[in-house]
Design a protein around this motif. Structure first.
Motif, mmCIF file in Angstrom:
data_model
loop_
_atom_site.group_PDB
_atom_site.id
_atom_site.type_symbol
_atom_site.label_atom_id
_atom_site.label_comp_id
_atom_site.label_asym_id
_atom_site.label_seq_id
_atom_site.Cartn_x
_atom_site.Cartn_y
_atom_site.Cartn_z
ATOM 1 N N GLN A 41 23.515 36.481 -13.380
ATOM 2 C CA GLN A 41 22.658 37.587 -13.788
ATOM 3 C C GLN A 41 23.528 38.690 -14.375
ATOM 4 O O GLN A 41 24.711 38.819 -14.039
ATOM 5 C CB GLN A 41 21.875 38.136 -12.589
ATOM 6 N N CYS A 42 22.963 39.495 -15.233
ATOM 7 C CA CYS A 42 23.673 40.616 -15.841
ATOM 8 C C CYS A 42 24.107 41.586 -14.745
ATOM 9 O O CYS A 42 23.317 41.950 -13.875
ATOM 10 C CB CYS A 42 22.752 41.316 -16.838
ATOM 11 N N ALA A 49 16.591 43.070 -16.475
ATOM 12 C CA ALA A 49 16.426 43.157 -17.931
ATOM 13 C C ALA A 49 16.129 44.573 -18.404
ATOM 14 O O ALA A 49 15.891 44.789 -19.576
ATOM 15 C CB ALA A 49 15.375 42.189 -18.448
ATOM 16 N N CYS A 64 22.716 42.933 -21.883
ATOM 17 C CA CYS A 64 22.303 41.522 -21.916
ATOM 18 C C CYS A 64 21.175 41.299 -22.910
ATOM 19 O O CYS A 64 20.524 40.256 -22.879
ATOM 20 C CB CYS A 64 21.888 41.063 -20.530
ATOM 21 N N THR A 67 17.648 40.310 -21.438
ATOM 22 C CA THR A 67 17.360 38.989 -20.871
ATOM 23 C C THR A 67 17.573 38.951 -19.362
ATOM 24 O O THR A 67 16.987 38.127 -18.679
ATOM 25 C CB THR A 67 18.267 37.915 -21.495
ATOM 26 N N ARG A 69 20.305 37.994 -18.087
ATOM 27 C CA ARG A 69 21.237 36.888 -17.854
ATOM 28 C C ARG A 69 22.680 37.265 -18.181
ATOM 29 O O ARG A 69 22.954 38.076 -19.051
ATOM 30 C CB ARG A 69 20.838 35.669 -18.686
ATOM 31 N N GLU A 72 24.439 36.205 -21.974
ATOM 32 C CA GLU A 72 24.183 37.147 -23.058
ATOM 33 C C GLU A 72 25.006 38.420 -22.874
ATOM 34 O O GLU A 72 25.482 39.005 -23.840
ATOM 35 C CB GLU A 72 22.693 37.488 -23.136
ATOM 36 N N GLN A 73 25.187 38.846 -21.617
ATOM 37 C CA GLN A 73 25.980 40.034 -21.336
ATOM 38 C C GLN A 73 27.424 39.821 -21.777
ATOM 39 O O GLN A 73 28.018 40.686 -22.418
ATOM 40 C CB GLN A 73 25.943 40.378 -19.843
#
Length: 173
Positions: A41-42, A49, A64, A67, A69, A72-73
């Protein structure tokens, strides 16, 4: 699959504590960030998010891309690091010097993007250029000439959508 969205717990006497959807109770922001990262997780928005840049003001997490997630971060952080390496104060100063009158953040960002031949979205050009323009402003080289587009929470938090500056030495002309 267990969900791992972490939220700050309010009303606790233990200080800043966090709770995760998986049932974990975390003491402190650092423990919450580690738990988020361990579960992909971010670590900025803790999987929600959304981030809160000012009290009462939320927006999609910039780290992120909204998202929640970790992948993406990390991609976003690498892009920011590459932008910092590529887009320097000297580059932005050179672009600003080409303007005879007032210029907008978007104009400078577009000129930098075009100068490097970057497609839109390849790097966070706008945020990097904004930071460097603010640095030039604090050094007295440029002056902001636009008013805020929106006042949030009175006058404590202001929002500029596409601020406009002018080189300081051209203001008197």
């Amino acid at each position: 699959m267990t969900k791992h969205t972490i939220t700050r717990q309010s009303g606790t006497i233990l200080g800043e504590t966090y709770g995760c959807d998986c049932g974990a109770h975390l003491a402190g922001r650092m423990a919450a960030e580690v738990h988020a990262a361990e579960h992909h997780q971010c670590s900025v928005c803790l999987g929600s998010a959304e981030e809160e840049p000012a009290p009462g003001l939320t927006r999609p997490c910039a780290s992120c891309a909204g998202t929640g997630r970790r992948r993406e971060q990390i991609t976003w952080q690498l892009a920011h690091a590459e932008a910092e390496r590529l887009i320097t104060l000297a580059v932005v100063r050179g672009v600003v010097d080409a303007f005879a009158g007032p210029f907008r953040l978007s104009e400078v960002a577009d000129a930098v993007r075009d100068g490097f031949g970057l497609p839109p979205g390849r790097l966070p050009v706008g945020p990097r250029v904004r930071d460097l323009l603010l640095e030039l402003q604090s050094a007295g080289e440029i002056t902001m000439v636009s008013a805020p587009d929106e006042l949030i929470d009175g006058t404590d938090v202001v929002l500029f959508r596409d601020p406009q500056w002018q080189r300081a030495r051209t203001l008197g002309l």
